[in-house]
Design a protein around this motif. Structure first.
Motif, PDB file in Angstrom:
ATOM      1  N   HIS A   1     -15.448  15.012  10.509  1.00 18.60           N
ATOM      2  CA  HIS A   1     -15.649  16.374  10.981  1.00 18.60           C
ATOM      3  C   HIS A   1     -16.922  16.983  10.442  1.00 18.60           C
ATOM      4  CE1 HIS A   1     -11.286  16.240  12.156  1.00 18.60           C
ATOM      5  NE2 HIS A   1     -11.916  16.626  13.246  1.00 18.60           N
ATOM      6  N   LEU A   2     -17.298  16.584   9.230  1.00 22.57           N
ATOM      7  CA  LEU A   2     -18.585  17.057   8.700  1.00 22.57           C
ATOM      8  C   LEU A   2     -19.732  16.610   9.606  1.00 22.57           C
ATOM      9  CD1 LEU A   2     -19.467  18.511   6.110  1.00 22.57           C
ATOM     10  CD2 LEU A   2     -20.054  16.287   5.195  1.00 22.57           C
ATOM     11  N   VAL A   3     -19.689  15.335   9.978  1.00 20.06           N
ATOM     12  CA  VAL A   3     -20.740  14.808  10.836  1.00 20.06           C
ATOM     13  C   VAL A   3     -20.711  15.480  12.203  1.00 20.06           C
ATOM     14  CG1 VAL A   3     -21.609  12.728  11.933  1.00 20.06           C
ATOM     15  CG2 VAL A   3     -20.744  12.625   9.624  1.00 20.06           C
TER      16      VAL A   3
ATOM     17  N   LEU B   1       0.845  -1.182   0.000  1.00 16.45           N
ATOM     18  CA  LEU B   1       0.000   0.000   0.000  1.00 16.45           C
ATOM     19  C   LEU B   1       0.885   1.238   0.000  1.00 16.45           C
ATOM     20  CD1 LEU B   1      -2.969   0.855   0.273  1.00 16.45           C
ATOM     21  CD2 LEU B   1      -2.549   1.052   2.709  1.00 16.45           C
ATOM     22  N   PRO B   2       0.781   2.065  -1.022  1.00 12.74           N
ATOM     23  CA  PRO B   2       1.615   3.276  -1.010  1.00 12.74           C
ATOM     24  C   PRO B   2       1.170   4.206   0.122  1.00 12.74           C
ATOM     25  CG  PRO B   2       0.217   3.188  -2.989  1.00 12.74           C
ATOM     26  CD  PRO B   2      -0.044   1.962  -2.229  1.00 12.74           C
ATOM     27  N   PRO B   3       2.106   4.770   0.855  1.00  6.54           N
ATOM     28  CA  PRO B   3       1.717   5.609   2.005  1.00  6.54           C
ATOM     29  C   PRO B   3       0.893   6.832   1.612  1.00  6.54           C
ATOM     30  CG  PRO B   3       4.088   5.703   1.635  1.00  6.54           C
ATOM     31  CD  PRO B   3       3.554   4.649   0.740  1.00  6.54           C
ATOM     32  N   GLU B   4       1.057   7.287   0.342  1.00  7.24           N
ATOM     33  CA  GLU B   4       0.241   8.423  -0.071  1.00  7.24           C
ATOM     34  C   GLU B   4      -1.227   8.034  -0.112  1.00  7.24           C
ATOM     35  OE1 GLU B   4       2.738   7.336  -1.977  1.00  7.24           O
ATOM     36  OE2 GLU B   4       4.254   8.776  -1.376  1.00  7.24           O
ATOM     37  N   ARG B   5      -1.476   6.831  -0.581  1.00  6.85           N
ATOM     38  CA  ARG B   5      -2.858   6.342  -0.651  1.00  6.85           C
ATOM     39  C   ARG B   5      -3.432   6.241   0.756  1.00  6.85           C
ATOM     40  NH1 ARG B   5      -6.426   2.416  -3.215  1.00  6.85           N
ATOM     41  NH2 ARG B   5      -8.259   2.778  -1.911  1.00  6.85           N
ATOM     42  N   ALA B   6      -2.585   5.723   1.682  1.00  3.57           N
ATOM     43  CA  ALA B   6      -3.058   5.589   3.059  1.00  3.57           C
ATOM     44  C   ALA B   6      -3.411   6.950   3.632  1.00  3.57           C
ATOM     45  CB  ALA B   6      -1.984   4.916   3.911  1.00  3.57           C
ATOM     46  N   PHE B   7      -2.527   7.940   3.362  1.00  7.12           N
ATOM     47  CA  PHE B   7      -2.797   9.261   3.906  1.00  7.12           C
ATOM     48  C   PHE B   7      -4.031   9.876   3.266  1.00  7.12           C
ATOM     49  CE2 PHE B   7      -1.720  12.665   6.502  1.00  7.12           C
ATOM     50  CZ  PHE B   7      -1.957  13.843   5.812  1.00  7.12           C
ATOM     51  N   ALA B   8      -4.214   9.642   1.974  1.00 10.17           N
ATOM     52  CA  ALA B   8      -5.389  10.204   1.302  1.00 10.17           C
ATOM     53  C   ALA B   8      -6.666   9.638   1.902  1.00 10.17           C
ATOM     54  CB  ALA B   8      -5.319   9.913  -0.191  1.00 10.17           C
ATOM     55  N   ASP B   9      -6.669   8.312   2.136  1.00 14.19           N
ATOM     56  CA  ASP B   9      -7.851   7.707   2.770  1.00 14.19           C
ATOM     57  C   ASP B   9      -8.090   8.310   4.136  1.00 14.19           C
ATOM     58  OD1 ASP B   9      -7.276   4.322   1.547  1.00 14.19           O
ATOM     59  OD2 ASP B   9      -8.240   6.084   0.654  1.00 14.19           O
ATOM     60  N   PHE B  10      -6.985   8.521   4.857  1.00 10.24           N
ATOM     61  CA  PHE B  10      -7.077   9.084   6.201  1.00 10.24           C
ATOM     62  C   PHE B  10      -7.714  10.460   6.161  1.00 10.24           C
ATOM     63  CE2 PHE B  10      -5.951  10.110  10.416  1.00 10.24           C
ATOM     64  CZ  PHE B  10      -5.323  11.335  10.441  1.00 10.24           C
ATOM     65  N   VAL B  11      -7.280  11.274   5.194  1.00  8.34           N
ATOM     66  CA  VAL B  11      -7.833  12.624   5.084  1.00  8.34           C
ATOM     67  C   VAL B  11      -9.327  12.559   4.764  1.00  8.34           C
ATOM     68  CG1 VAL B  11      -7.845  14.676   3.638  1.00  8.34           C
ATOM     69  CG2 VAL B  11      -5.701  13.793   4.501  1.00  8.34           C
ATOM     70  N   LEU B  12      -9.687  11.664   3.829  1.00  7.31           N
ATOM     71  CA  LEU B  12     -11.102  11.553   3.449  1.00  7.31           C
ATOM     72  C   LEU B  12     -11.951  11.181   4.654  1.00  7.31           C
ATOM     73  CD1 LEU B  12     -13.233  11.371   1.171  1.00  7.31           C
ATOM     74  CD2 LEU B  12     -12.761   8.953   1.103  1.00  7.31           C
ATOM     75  N   CYS B  13     -11.476  10.181   5.385  1.00 11.11           N
ATOM     76  CA  CYS B  13     -12.261   9.731   6.543  1.00 11.11           C
ATOM     77  C   CYS B  13     -12.402  10.844   7.575  1.00 11.11           C
ATOM     78  CB  CYS B  13     -11.570   8.507   7.154  1.00 11.11           C
ATOM     79  SG  CYS B  13     -12.735   7.367   7.883  1.00 11.11           S
ATOM     80  N   ASN B  14     -11.314  11.582   7.789  1.00  7.87           N
ATOM     81  CA  ASN B  14     -11.400  12.673   8.744  1.00  7.87           C
ATOM     82  C   ASN B  14     -12.366  13.750   8.285  1.00  7.87           C
ATOM     83  OD1 ASN B  14      -9.985  12.672  11.242  1.00  7.87           O
ATOM     84  ND2 ASN B  14      -8.119  12.319  10.072  1.00  7.87           N
ATOM     85  N   LEU B  15     -12.382  14.004   6.977  1.00  8.74           N
ATOM     86  CA  LEU B  15     -13.317  15.001   6.462  1.00  8.74           C
ATOM     87  C   LEU B  15     -14.755  14.593   6.784  1.00  8.74           C
ATOM     88  CD1 LEU B  15     -11.997  16.073   2.970  1.00  8.74           C
ATOM     89  CD2 LEU B  15     -12.347  17.485   4.970  1.00  8.74           C
ATOM     90  N   VAL B  16     -15.061  13.316   6.489  1.00 13.76           N
ATOM     91  CA  VAL B  16     -16.424  12.845   6.780  1.00 13.76           C
ATOM     92  C   VAL B  16     -16.713  12.973   8.271  1.00 13.76           C
ATOM     93  CG1 VAL B  16     -17.898  10.816   6.793  1.00 13.76           C
ATOM     94  CG2 VAL B  16     -16.487  11.311   4.804  1.00 13.76           C
TER      95      VAL B  16
END
Lengths: 784, 115, 435
Positions: free
Chosen positions: B107-109, B90-105
Motif C-alpha cells: 500500500h505504501l508503494v 509455521l505458527p499462524p501468527e507469524r504468517a499473519f504478521a508477514d501478511f500484514v508487513l507485505c500489505n503495508l509495503v
C-alpha cells in the motif's frame, strides 16, 4: 544418556566454534575483496576512471549539492546541446543515491570525506557486500562450506574486479551486489515459504531496478526457473509464495523508477513474467482442485476445462501476439534484441555495434576473466544434480543462461562471474568434503565415531555449521522430498542430524565412497595448488590488467616511467581559457569527461540516446572544412576537440574510430558513403588514401602541423607516413595541443568580415614586403 | 454425448461444492476477500476499456493494488491452511504478521505510484 | 606660466580626443585623405569642405609620404580613410594592402576612388572588398547613348547616370533630381555577395573598353552589369564606398550643368554634389546606424530575468533600438522587427510592437518542447547596420509536482486503492477475531 549428552555438547561446542570461525572468515573475505581492488589507488591516484563514471560522479556532485528533489527533476542543459537531457528520467538512480547517502552519513558523523573519495571507494565496499551475499546464496543452495568457498572466489574473480576497482564508479559496482542479494532472497523464500522473505525479495529487486539496466535478466530468469520447476513436477505452494508477490510488488516497484516507468508493463522484456504469473495461477488452481476432489471427478473436470479453456486460451494468445508483432521491434529494445540475435546490432544499429564492450568475447578472455573456475564449473553443475533441489536447479539455470549471454557480449561476463563462483564453490567444497572424509575414515582411531559423526563435515580447512537445528532439519527434508528420483546420496552434505535420525543416516553412510588415503592426500594438495594458482592470477590481473584508470596512461621505457596526463591537461585548459557558455564538439566518447572535468557544454556524450545528433557530428567530422564549419556553426559550436595518438602511439584515438563516424553519419545522411574513404576496401591514411579521406576535417585536424615534429610525419599508431603533410586550415584555428599531442583543440573562425571579389589576386612588383613574405611562405608550404 | 458431459458437469459441480463447504470458516473469509479484490480489479479494467488509459499510472496502481491484495491473501491462505503439510510448523501468527508487513509495503508503494 | 597654459591646454584636449569614434558616438571624427598630388586639395575642395563643415578633422597626406601611418602603439589615429590616390603603387610609411584591410576589419570606414590610371594596389584593395574592377587596365566606361552633352564632340567617356539604388538611408530622403556625371573605369559586383550593393549603375548601353583602339572582341563588362559606384557594408558594420571615377568628386563636375544625350532636360547643376554629400553622410555613419540594447525577458508578472524557463510559461520580451542621427541617438521606429525563439529552427516567430520611443516588446508562450533555446533578433535591411542579437535560455520540463494533483478521470482508481486498503483493514479485524 550420557554419551548422547556428551556428543550433543561436543556438537554444540563444535558448532559454536564453527560459527565463530566462519564469522571471522567472512570478515577476512570482505577485507580481501576491498583491498584487492585498491591497486589503482596505490599505483596511480584516487581518481575516477574511464568515461561513464565521470557522468555518475557529476550527477552525484549535483545530488550532494542540491538535494534529492532537485536531482529528481534535474534538466541538464550542458549536454546534448541544444536538446538538453532530463537527467531525472533517464538515469538509473541507484548508484548515485547510494553514494550520496553514504556521503551524507559520513558527513553527519563528522568524517569529512569528499564526494570524489566516496565515489571512488563505493565499488570496493560493495564488492565486499557482494561476496557476503554470495556466501548467503550458496549456503542456501548447498551449505555453509560451499558458501564460504564461493564467497572467497567471488571476492577475487578478475571479471568482477575489472568493473569494480576503486575508481570504477559505474552501475555494475552496486548492481552485482543487488543481483546476488535478490537471488539469495528468492532462494530463501523458495526454501522457507515465508512471506517476509518475499517482501524483502521485492525490495531487493527494486534496488536492482534502480541500479542497472540488467535487471531484465532477473525478471526473465526467475520466471524461467518457475516454469522449469512446474514442468519438472516440482510445483509447491512455496513456489507460488516465492513468485507471485514478487511479480506484483516487483512490477509496481519497477514502475516507480522513472527511467523504467511504464516499460515495466509494456515492453516484451517483462512479458515472460506476466505469462508465467498466469501459468502459475492456473497450476495452483489445478492443484487446489485436485486436492479437494476425488480422482474420478478430477478427470471429468480436466476434460471439461481443457475443451473450453483451450479455445479461450488460444484466442487470448492470438490477440497478444498480434499486438506484439504490430510493433517493428516486437516490443523489445535495441539492446535486448542485440542480445537475442547477435548479428542484429551490426545490421541495424551501428552505434550499439561500435561500443567495444558490446563485442563478443574471445576464447582467451574466458580464461583471463574467470581463470580456474572455467574447469570447476562443469563439476559444480554435476554436484548440483546430486541431489537436485529447487535451489540447485535455479543455480544450474543461472549458469546456463549467463554462459550464453556472456558469449554474446563481453560486458555480460560480469553476470556470468557470480554464477561461475557459486558453481565452483560448490564443486570445490564437495571435493574437499570427499577427500577429507576419506582421510578421516582411514586414519586410525577416528572410524569408530563414524556413527555419531555421520552428519559432521569436519574437514580440515573450512567448516560451517548452522545455528538453528530444527528449521534446518525441516529444510533438509523439504528439499529432499520432491527429488524422488535421486537414489545416490553419497556426496550429499547433510548439515546436522539429530540423534534419532543418526541411525537412518548411518545406514546411508555405509555406502559412502571412500578414496584411498594417498590419493586423497595428493588430490587435496593439488586442489590447494589450484587455489593458489587462482589467487596468484587474480592478484596479477587486478594489479596489471584492470587497474588502469585510462584517463592517465603510463608507459615504461629505458629511461623510466612516462606518465601521459594529456586528457586532464586539455580539460583544464578548456576550463580556464574558454567562456562558461562555450560549446565544445568532439566524438561522443569524451562527452562525459568534458562536462565533468572541463565544465563545458557538449554536443553529444556517451549516453548515445539520439542517433541523429551523433550522426550530425559524425558527418561534420567526415566532411571537408567548409561544410564542417557550416554544420558546427549551426550548432553554435565554438571549439572542436580531437584525440590524436600518432605521436606517442596511443591506439584509441579518433583516427582509429573514424570509420565508425563515417558509418554512423552515413546511416542518417546518405551523402557520406563509406567506400569513399577506403582505398580498395582498406582504410589508409598514407599517400594512397582517397582524396575524400585526405580532405576531411578529422584528417586535417589530427595531422595539422604534424610534419613539423619530425619532418616526415610518421604516425606511430598506423605505422606509416601520412599522406597529406602540409595542411592549411581556412575555417579553423588551432588553439591548444597537449604535451604529447594527444588532445588537440581547435576554434571555429568567425565568418569573414568582407567577402572577396572574384578577381584573382595579382602580385604588384613594388609591394616588396608582402610579396617577399608570400614567397618565403611559399617555399615552405607547397600548398596542395 | 452432450447429456453425459452435462451430467458429468453437474456431478462435478456438486462434488466441488460439497468439498468447498467443508473448508473451515477462516479460509472462507480469506476466499471472500480474494473475490472482492478480483472483482474490484475487473471493474477497473472495464472502466479503462471504456474511458481510455490516460492516467496510466493511476490505472496500474489501482489494478495492481487489487491483484496484489488477492495474491497476498492467497499466500496467507496457503500458509494458514492446516492441510498443507509443508507449513505445519509455521505458527499462524507469524504468517499473519508477514501478511500484514507485505500489505503495508504494497500500500505504501501504491500510494506513491497513484499520482 | 606659458608651460602651465600649454599643459592645461593639452590636458583639456584629452577629452576631445576621447570624443572620437566610440560605440556611443559612432560618427567618425578624424579622416585621413591620401592624395597622389596635393593639387587635389584644391580641385576637390567643395567635397572636402562639405566634410569639414560637418565637424570632421580632415588630414591631407601624400600617398607615398614616408611618415604615413594609420596607427601608433596599437591605437588607430584616424577613424576613416579616403583614398583619392588611384595611381599609387605603394603607400609610404608602414601602410600597405594588409594595413588598409585591417583598418577596415577593425570597424573603420573607407572611400576609395580610382580612375583609368588605377594601380594594382588600388585594384587589389577593391577586390578584397568584393568589387572587381575591369581587368583590362586601359578600359574606361563608354556610353554612346547616355553621355553628357557638351560643346565639343568627345569620345563619350563622360557619361551620365541616374540609375540610383532605391534607398532613403543611403542617398537621403530628398530624391536626386539631376543625373550624375561620371568619367572613369568600370567595376562589377558578384551577385552572390550579400554585403555589396550597387549604388549607381550604368545604363544598359554602357560598355567598358579602350576608347582609342578598336574593339577586337566584345567587352567583358557591359550594360547594367557595370557598376559605377558600389558600397560594401562589412559584417562588423564598417562601410566602404568604391567608385571608378575620381573626377566624380571634383569641383568641375560638381559645379557643371548636365544634359543627357537625347534628353531635352537640361540641369544647371549636376546631381554630383548632392549625391556625393549624401553618400559620404551614409559612409561616415551619420545615417542608418542602429544599435540594439537592453534585450530583456521575464515571466509575465515578474521583473527579474529568470535563469531557466519551464515549458508552457508565459513570458515577455523587450529590446530597445536606436538610430544615430549624427549627433544623438534617436528612437528607431519601424514595424518589421521580429524575434525568434530558436532551437535549431524557430519555434516562435513574432513581430515586435513598438511604443514609438524605441522600445519593442511582445509576449508569447514558451513552446511545449524542452531544450536550450535562444532569443534571436536578426534585422538586416538595405543600408542599415545589421543587428544580430541572441540570448541563450534553457527551458525545462515539468517538475514532478507541477502536474495536476488530482485527475478527474482517475477517481475510480483512487477509490479502488482506498477501498482495497479499507478492505484489508476490515479483513484483518474480521479474520483475527473470528472464532
Amino acid at each position: 544418556m550420557a554419551a548422547a549428552a556428551e556428543t550433543s555438547s561436543d556438537r554444540t561446542l563444535r558448532n559454536a566454534f564453527g560459527s565463530v570461525l566462519s564469522f571471522f572468515i567472512l570478515l577476512l573475505i570482505g577485507v580481501l575483496a576491498f583491498s584487492i581492488r585498491l591497486f589503482s589507488v596505490i599505483k596511480y591516484e584516487s581518481v575516477i576512471h574511464e568515461f561513464d563514471p565521470y557522468f555518475n560522479y557529476r550527477v552525484t556532485q549535483f545530488l550532494t549539492k542540491n538535494g534529492i528533489y532537485d536531482f529528481w527533476n534535474w534538466f541538464d542543459d550542458r549536454t546534448w546541446y541544444p536538446l538538453g537531457r532530463v537527467i531525472g528520467g533517464t538515469v538509473y538512480p541507484g548508484l548515485t543515491l547510494t553514494a550520496g547517502t553514504l556521503w551524507r552519513i559520513l558527513n553527519s558523523l563528522n568524517i569529512p570525506l569528499s564526494v570524489e573519495t566516496v565515489c571512488v571507494f563505493t565499488a570496493p565496499i560493495f564488492s565486499a557486500f557482494a561476496s557476503w551475499a554470495t556466501y548467503l546464496l550458496t549456503k542456501e543452495v548447498k551449505g555453509a562450506g560451499a558458501g564460504l568457498t564461493a564467497a572467497v572466489l567471488l571476492a577475487m574473480v578478475p571479471s568482477y574486479i575489472s568493473r569494480s576497482v576503486a575508481g570504477s564508479y559505474d552501475n555494475e559496482a552496486v548492481a552485482i551486489f543487488a543481483l546476488i542479494i535478490t537471488f539469495y532472497l528468492y532462494i530463501k523464500t523458495l526454501n522457507t515459504g515465508s512471506l517476509f522473505y518475499a517482501t524483502l525479495n521485492a525490495i531487493a529487486y527494486f534496488y536492482m531496478v534502480c541500479s542497472w539496466g540488467g535487471y531484465t535478466f532477473i525478471i526473465n530468469l526467475i520466471p524461467m526457473h518457475v516454469l522449469l520447476c512446474i514442468v519438472t513436477g516440482r510445483y509447491s505452494s512455496r513456489l507460488y509464495i516465492a513468485y507471485a508477490p514478487l511479480v506484483v510488488l516487483g512490477t509496481l516497484l519497477a514502475s516507480l523508477v522513472p527511467v523504467v516507468g511504464f516499460n515495466a508493463v509494456l515492453t516484451s522484456e517483462h512479458f515472460a513474467s506476466f505469462l508465467v504469473f498466469i501459468i502459475i495461477h492456473v497450476v495452483a488452481l489445478v492443484y487446489y482442485i485436485k486436492g479437494i476432489l476425488s480422482a474420478k471427478m478430477f478427470k471429468v473436470a480436466v476434460t471439461l476445462v481443457v475443451s473450453i479453456g483451450l479455445v479461450v486460451c488460444c484466442a487470448v494468445i492470438a490477440v497478444l501476439i498480434a499486438l506484439v508483432a504490430s510493433s517493428p521491434t516486437m516490443g523489445w529494445s535495441g539492446r535486448s534484441l542485440s542480445l537475442l540475435d547477435p548479428t542484429y546490432a551490426s545490421k541495424y544499429i551501428p552505434i550499439i555495434a561500435s561500443v567495444s564492450e558490446h563485442q563478443p568475447p574471445t576464447w582467451p578472455s574466458y580464461f583471463m576473466d574467470i581463470n580456474v573456475l572455467a574447469f570447476l564449473v562443469p563439476a559444480g553443475i554435476i554436484a548440483c544434480f546430486l541431489p537436485l533441489s529447487d535451489a540447485s536447479s535455479f543455480a544450474i539455470l543461472y549458469i546456463v543462461t549467463s554462459v550464453y549471454f556472456s558469449g554474446v557480449m563481453v560486458r555480460l561476463m560480469l553476470v556470468f562471474a557470480p554464477a561461475a563462483c557459486i558453481m565452483s564453490g560448490i564443486a570445490l567444497s564437495q571435493a574437499f568434503d570427499v577427500f577429507t572424509r576419506s582421510i578421516k575414515f582411514q586414519l586410525p582411531g577416528i572410524s569408530g565415531k563414524s556413527e555419531f559423526d555421520a552428519g559432521d563435515t569436519s574437514s580440515s580447512s573450512v567448516v560451517a555449521a548452522n545455528d538453528a537445528a530444527k528449521p534446518d532439519k525441516s529444510e533438509e527434508t523439504l528439499k529432499e522430498r520432491p527429488s524422488r528420483k535421486n537414489k545416490k546420496k553419497e556426496k550429499e552434505q547433510v548439515e546436522k542430524a539429530s540423534v534419532e535420525k543418526a541411525s537412518t543416516k548411518s545406514k546411508k553412510e555405509k555406502r559412502l565412497l571412500v578414496l584411498p588415503l594417498e590419493a586423497s592426500v595428493i588430490a587435496l594438495l593439488l586442489l590447494v595448488f589450484l587455489g593458489a594458482f587462482y589467487v596468484v592470477h587474480c592478484v596479477w590481473a587486478a594489479a596489471e590488467a584492470y587497474s588502469a584508470p585510462s584517463i592517465v596512461l603510463t608507459s615504461h621505457s629505458h629511461d623510466g616511467l612516462h606518465v601521459f596526463d594529456d586528457f586532464r591537461e586539455a580539460y583544464a585548459w578548456l576550463r580556464h581559457n574558454t567562456e562558461v557558455d562555450d560549446k565544445v564538439a568532439s566524438w561522443w566518447d569524451y562527452g562525459y569527461q568534458t562536462t565533468a572535468m572541463a565544465n563545458r557544454t557538449v554536443i553529444v556524450d556517451n549516453n548515445t540516446w539520439n542517433n541523429t545528433h551523433i550522426a550530425t557530428v559524425g558527418t561534420a567530422m567526415s566532411s571537408p572544412e567548409k561544410a564542417a564549419w557550416e554544420i558546427f556553426n549551426s550548432l553554435d559550436v565554438k571549439y572542436v576537440l580531437v584525440v590524436f595518438g600518432g605521436l606517442v602511439g596511443y591506439p584509441s584515438d579518433d583516427i582509429n574510430k573514424f570509420l565508425w563516424m563515417v558509418r554512423i553519419g552515413g546511416g542518417v545522411f546518405p551523402h557520406i558513403k563509406e567506400p569513399d574513404y577506403l582505398r580498395d576496401g582498406q582504410y589508409r591514411i598514407d599517400s594512397q588514401a582517397t582524396p575524400t579521406m585526405l580532405n576531411c576535417l578529422m584528417y586535417k585536424l589530427s595531422y595539422y602541423r604534424f610534419v613539423d615534429v619530425d619532418g616526415k610525419g610518421f604516425d606511430r599508431v598506423r605505422q606509416t607516413e601520412i599522406g597529406k603533410k602540409y595542411i592549411k586550415l581556412t575555417h579553423f584555428e588551432e588553439v591548444f595541443t597537449t604535451h604529447h599531442w594527444m588532445v588537440r583543440i581547435y576554434k571555429l573562425k568567425p565568418p569573414r568580415n568582407r567577402i572577396r571579389g572574384k578577381t584573382k589576386k595579382s602580385k604588384t612588383k613594388t609591394s616588396a614586403t608582402s610579396s617577399s613574405r608570400k614567397s618565403v611562405a611559399r617555399k615552405k608550404n607547397p600548398w596542395h | 454425448m452432450a447429456r453425459s458431459t452435462s451430467k458429468d458437469a453437474q456431478a462435478l459441480f456438486q462434488s466441488l461444492r460439497s468439498a468447498y463447504v467443508a473448508t473451515p470458516s477462516s479460509l472462507k473469509i480469506i476466499d471472500l476477500y480474494v473475490c472482492f479484490a478480483v472483482f474490484t480489479a475487473i471493474i477497473q479494467v472495464v472502466y479503462m476499456a471504456v474511458v481510455g488509459s490516460f492516467p496510466f499510472n493511476s490505472f496500474l496502481s489501482g489494478v495492481l493494488s487489487c491483484v496484489g491484495t488477492a495474491v497476498l491473501a492467497v499466500c496467507l491462505r496457503i500458509q494458514v491452511n492446516k492441510e498443507n503439510k509443508e507449513f505445519k510448523d509455521l505458527p499462524p501468527e507469524r504468517a499473519f504478521a508477514d501478511f500484514v508487513l507485505c500489505n503495508l509495503v504494497l500500500h505504501l508503494v501504491i500510494m506513491n505510484f497513484l499520482g | 606660466m606659458v608651460k602651465l597654459c600649454v599643459l592645461i591646454a593639452a590636458v583639456s584636449l584629452l577629452p576631445i580626443l576621447c570624443l572620437s569614434f566610440s560605440p556611443d558616438n559612432p560618427t567618425d571624427r578624424r579622416v585621413l585623405v591620401l592624395l597622389d598630388d596635393l593639387s587635389l586639395k584644391s580641385s576637390h575642395s567643395i567635397f572636402f569642405n562639405s566634410i569639414k563643415s560637418r565637424g570632421f578633422d580632415v588630414d591631407f597626406k601624400l600617398a607615398d609620404d614616408p611618415k604615413l601611418s594609420l596607427q601608433r602603439y596599437g591605437q588607430y589615429l584616424y577613424d576613416a580613410l579616403i583614398l583619392f590616390s588611384p595611381s599609387t603603387d605603394r603607400f609610404g610609411g608602414s601602410l600597405d594592402l594588409a594595413g588598409v584591410l585591417d583598418f577596415v576589419d577593425s570597424g573603420h570606414d573607407l572611400i576609395l576612388a580610382a580612375d583609368e590610371s588605377a594601380s594594382d594596389l588600388i585594384r587589389n584593395i577593391a577586390t578584397e572588398c568584393g568589387v572587381d574592377f575591369d581587368e583590362d587596365s586601359s578600359a574606361i566606361v563608354i556610353d554612346h547613348k547616355s553621355y553628357a552633352v557638351s560643346e565639343t564632340e568627345g569620345d563619350h567617356t563622360l557619361i551620365v547616370s541616374d540609375d540610383f539604388i532605391q534607398s532613403d538611408v543611403i542617398l537621403g530622403s530628398t530624391k536626386v533630381e539631376a543625373p550624375v556625371l561620371y568619367k572613369g573605369i568600370a567595376h562589377s559586383v558578384n551577385a552572390a555577395n550579400s554585403l555589396v550593393l550597387k549604388v549607381l549603375s550604368a545604363s544598359p548601353s554602357a560598355y567598358s573598353a579602350n576608347p582609342s583602339s578598336k574593339l577586337s572582341s566584345p567587352p567583358l563588362l557591359s550594360g547594367s552589369a557595370i557598376s559605377l559606384v558600389s558600397v560594401v557594408q562589412a559584417r562588423n558594420n564598417a562601410r566602404i564606398t568604391i567608385t571608378g571615377s575620381l573626377d566624380m568628386f571634383s569641383n568641375r563636375l560638381l559645379r557643371s550643368g548636365v544634359q543627357k544625350a537625347g534628353d531635352s532636360n537640361k540641369y544647371s547643376k549636376s546631381g554630383n554634389e548632392q549625391f556625393v554629400t549624401e553618400l559620404s553622410r551614409w559612409v561616415f555613419h551619420e545615417r542608418g546606424h542602429l544599435k540594439a540594447v537592453n534585450l530583456r525577458h521575464h515571466k509575465v508578472g515578474e521583473t527579474d530575468e529568470p535563469a531557466i524557463y519551464r515549458i508552457n510559461d508565459d513570458l515577455e520580451f523587450s529590446v530597445e533600438i536606436y538610430e544615430w542621427s549624427g549627433k544623438s541617438w534617436e528612437p528607431y521606429v519601424t514595424n518589421d522587427v521580429q524575434v525568434q525563439f530558436y532551437m535549431m529552427s524557430p519555434y516562435v516567430l513574432k513581430t515586435l510592437s513598438t511604443d514609438q520611443k524605441g522600445l519593442y516588446h511582445t509576449s508569447f508562450k514558451v513552446p511545449d518542447v524542452y531544450g536550450v533555446f535562444q532569443f534571436k533578433v536578426e534585422y538586416q535591411r538595405l543600408g542599415y547596420t545589421a543587428l544580430s542579437l541572441s540570448k541563450q535560455i534553457p527551458v525545462r520540463p515539468f517538475r514532478h509536482n507541477e502536474y495536476e494533483r488530482f485527475i478527474p478521470t482517475a477517481f475510480p482508481y483512487y477509490g479502488a486503492s482506498f477501498t482495497t486498503m479499507a478492505g484489508f483493514f476490515i479483513f484483518s479485524i474480521v479474520y483475527l477475531y473470528n472464532k
